[in-house]
Scaffold this active site. Structure first.
Site, PDB file in Angstrom:
ATOM      1  N   HIS A 248      19.998  44.068 140.975  1.00  0.00           N
ATOM      2  CA  HIS A 248      20.509  43.792 139.968  1.00  0.00           C
ATOM      3  C   HIS A 248      19.994  42.323 139.397  1.00  0.00           C
ATOM      4  O   HIS A 248      20.827  41.643 138.699  1.00  0.00           O
ATOM      5  CB  HIS A 248      22.170  43.870 139.677  1.00  0.00           C
ATOM      6  CG  HIS A 248      22.417  44.989 140.003  1.00  0.00           C
ATOM      7  ND1 HIS A 248      22.768  46.002 139.112  1.00  0.00           N
ATOM      8  CD2 HIS A 248      22.797  45.866 141.147  1.00  0.00           C
ATOM      9  CE1 HIS A 248      23.087  47.334 139.298  1.00  0.00           C
ATOM     10  NE2 HIS A 248      23.423  47.176 141.004  1.00  0.00           N
TER      11      HIS A 248
ATOM     12  N   ASN B  17      28.446  50.759 137.365  1.00  0.00           N
ATOM     13  CA  ASN B  17      26.965  51.132 136.991  1.00  0.00           C
ATOM     14  C   ASN B  17      27.051  52.262 135.640  1.00  0.00           C
ATOM     15  O   ASN B  17      28.411  52.551 135.617  1.00  0.00           O
ATOM     16  CB  ASN B  17      26.367  51.981 138.055  1.00  0.00           C
ATOM     17  CG  ASN B  17      25.634  51.104 139.073  1.00  0.00           C
ATOM     18  OD1 ASN B  17      25.391  50.037 138.829  1.00  0.00           O
ATOM     19  ND2 ASN B  17      25.495  51.547 140.262  1.00  0.00           N
TER      20      ASN B  17
END
Ligand code: HDD
Length: 689
Positions: free
Chosen positions: A75, A148
């Site tokens: 990420h 997510n």
């Protein structure tokens, strides 16, 4: 000093206020000493040698030398915004969390959206899962919901996280490919780990190509617990639903955008907020009574499973509005430290073994990435409520703690700060017993049923996209054995799917296996059921040149603006164009600085000269052809219709999203049809040549 050695003064085009600089502010060293000259180092004579005593030069350079910190191990590429969360009504029945009990409270939030695999400078639009992290700065401490845009995960046990991430990341010998799962190592790993099957189906779907951060769902993924004031707990799954609906890019568009505008999602988030089009998400919960823990045909502690909304509906509980861009990317977006272990009273964990690993990993990684156990001191990470403890030392302590005692219990400081039995966080108490073993529960053993459920729930177009994505991703795998194993795996999900994938990746069609498709579906899993027909926040390109029909441009621009969309004039050169009746219009983008990829729809207004000029411009024709290929709404009025006849949109079929009006007297009806077409997002029924 010669004239040339002075840097050129730049034209003053922006106000000081815009840059938030105080009038009269002087440049100083970090020690506060005012600097006389920051363009020439101190030398003996103007040709040197340089002098060691130049403390300003040394400070400037040595700060610069240390300006990068380790990027997030996953990420790394992300973008964030400030905003607030507000509950619709009190959730006291389920949780004692204060911020979920009082609908009058606006809790400040900081939300960061990210891709998973790419490094910090990678492109936004790549096929990837998107991170959806929200830090709630509540009156009882910070609560982080780190999720997510996909409701399930690759693996069931956190001990496999380094393996799955190593396989996703560029291969270690040559660091290829960047920000893509389309390579041998990833599919090799996946082909050997059946628990990843459900997630893989989502990965291959349009979910991994969001149109924007504001048009994707978010999921907490794990089962958590909500605990009320009486200590009663229920299990919970968290969902974020975007008010603009869920929409995606098409793969070709996403791939080209990675080159044309690698900051596509970041820019969209930033610009939407600057323009007052604040991204909004509704928070929902699926509540499972404690006694229903074992009533499903899967384990609710298994993160490769979701709870179908038909079994447990999502209860909307509040809304998040993102209404302020960060002031400084590094200080806020880069330094923000999320951790699923950041919870407040009323929200608790479950025994999900994936979650339990995360409760260690995030805190651990922040210490490495931000370089100090005092990372919570950074402004973006600080709670808004008071915080006191005995942790005084460590690198970069920002607070000057004045207490003489830093231990507990103590008499010298009257036992302050003291734990509170009434307000302190109490972990849910339960009796557990068992043997120390490295094993998975048999209830985690079934891996295909929900993958099949997802596949069955997709529309025909969505299914086609999954197959194309598999052709691309698995097609990039060099090893025949890996490709065969993947086809074999998909055969356990659905035989037709496996056959279609096999065809594109050089693998023989598999034989039908005993596991049959159970035939069930869950409409909420199809993205098409989550689309919202609005043009709010959409971008429309108006292709024009000198001689354009001013009235047509103005009417459409106004109609789009009234509907919350934005129109930009695209022409050959920047500057102004003159309409047939002498009005001037500012050109926003050129064919070189933009592409149809950056817009949701295209409009060609009339004006004989303008249209003749565009006809002779290959870039203008390509602009329309590409929009057609990406199934976008295309419109023209007056002579503009003649331009469409030179493109793939030549048949002018209204039901295929090509909206035309010959004369300006039909403008208002035309504008309405065009806006409806844009709201439809894509016209899949188009036959592409
Ligand atoms: Fe993770 C970052 C989401 C499993 C370990 N993860 C990270 C971020 C998101 C997620 C959104 C970015 C946070 C930010 O914006 O700064 N991760 C998930 C989800 C998971 C998940 C939804 C499964 C349900 N993650 C997971 C596991 C582990 C990690 C099982 C390790 C045991 N994740 C990390 C990390 C990161 C991270 C290494 C990298 C940077 C960071 O934490 O702050 O600790």
């Amino acid at each position: 000093m010669t004239e040339q050695s002075q840097p050129q003064k730049t034209a003053k085009t922006e106000s000081l206020e815009e840059f938030q600089v105080e009038a009269g502010e002087q440049l100083t060293t970090n020690q506060g000493v005012v600097v006389e000259d920051t363009d020439n180092s101190l030398k003996t004579g103007n040709r040197g040698p340089s002098l060691r005593e130049d403390f300003h030069f040394q400070e400037k350079l040595s700060h610069f030398d240390r300006e990068r910190i380790p990027e997030r191990v996953v990420h790394a590429r992300g973008s964030a915004a400030h905003g607030y969360f507000q509950a619709y009504e009190s959730l006291a029945k389920f949780t004692k969390a204060h911020f979920l009990q009082d609908p009058s409270i606006q809790t400040p939030v900081f939300a960061r959206f990210s891709t998973v695999g790419g490094s910090r400078g990678s492109a936004d639009s790549v096929r990837d899962v998107r991170g959806f992290s929200v830090k709630f700065y509540t009156q009882e401490g910070n609560y982080d919901l780190v999720g997510n845009n996909i409701p399930v995960f690759f693996i069931q046990d956190a001990i496999k996280f380094p393996d799955v991430v190593h396989s996703i990341k560029p291969e270690p010998h040559n660091e290829i490919p960047q920000a893509s799962t389309a390579h041998s190592n990833f599919w090799d790993f996946i082909s050997l780990v059946p628990e990843s099957t459900h997630m893989i189906l989502w990965l291959l779907s349009d979910r991994t190509l969001p149109r924007s951060f504001s048009r994707m769902q978010g999921f907490g993924v794990h089962t958590y617990r909500l605990v009320n004031a009486e200590g009663k707990f229920r299990f919970v799954k968290f969902h974020w639903k975007p008010l603009l609906g869920v929409h995606s890019l098409v793969f070709d568009e996403a791939q080209k955008l990675a080159g044309k505008d690698p900051d596509f999602h970041r820019r969209d988030l930033w610009e939407s907020i600057e323009q007052g089009n604040y991204p909004e998400f509704e928070l929902g919960v699926q509540i499972i009574e404690a006694e229903d823990e074992h009533k499903f045909d899967f384990d609710i502690l298994d993160s490769t499973k979701l709870i179908p909304e038909e079994l447990v509906p999502v209860l909307p509980i509040g809304k998040m509005v993102l209404n302020r861009n960060p002031d400084n990317f590094f200080a806020e977006t880069e330094q923000v430290a999320f951790a699923p272990s950041n919870v407040v009273p009323g929200i608790d964990f479950s025994d999900d073994p994936l979650l339990q690993g995360r409760l260690f990993s995030y805190h651990d990684t922040q210490q490495h990435r931000l370089g100090s156990p005092n990372f919570a001191n950074l402004p973006i990470n600080q709670p808004v409520c008071p915080f006191h403890n005995n942790q005084q030392d460590g690198r970069m302590q920002m607070q000057v703690k004045t207490s003489r005692v830093n231990y507990f219990p103590n008499s010298l400081g009257q036992d302050q700060p003291a734990p509170s039995e009434t307000e302190g966080y109490v972990h849910h108490s339960e009796r557990v017993q068992g043997h120390k073993i490295r094993e998975r529960s048999p209830s985690f053993g079934e891996h295909f049923s929900q993958a099949t459920l997802f596949w069955n729930s997709l529309s025909a177009v969505e299914k086609e996209h999954v197959v194309e994505a598999a052709h691309f991703e698995i097609g990039k795998v060099e090893d025949q054995g890996v490709r065969e194993r993947m086809v074999e795996r998909l055969n356990h999900v659905d035989h037709e799917l496996a056959k279609l994938v096999a065809m594109g990746v050089g693998v023989a069609a598999p034989k039908e296996v005993a596991t049959q498709n159970h035939g069930q579906s869950s409409p909420a899993l199809s993205q098409e059921s989550l689309a919202v027909k609005t043009v709010k926040g959409r971008k429309v390109a108006i292709l024009a040149a000198d001689g354009v029909d001013a009235e047509q441009v103005t009417t459409i621009k106004q109609a789009l603006m009234d509907a919350g969309a934005q129109a930009q004039i695209v022409s050959k050169f920047l500057g102004m164009i003159k309409s047939a009746d002498g009005q001037e219009f500012k050109v926003d983008k050129t064919f070189l600085t933009s592409a149809s990829l950056m817009f949701d729809a295209v409009y060609v207004p009339g004006g004989a000269l303008s249209v003749e000029t565009l006809k002779a411009n290959g870039d203008a024709l390509e602009f329309i052809n590409e929009a057609f290929r990406h199934y976008k709404a295309i419109a023209a009025t007056g002579e503009g219709v003649e331009l469409l006849k030179k493109t793939s949109a030549e048949s002018l079929q209204h039901d295929q999203g090509v909206i035309t009006a010959k004369t300006s007297s039909h403008q208002s009806k035309f504008a309405k049809s065009f806006i409806e077409a844009i709201a439809q997002h894509r016209f899949w029924m188009r036959t592409l040549g």
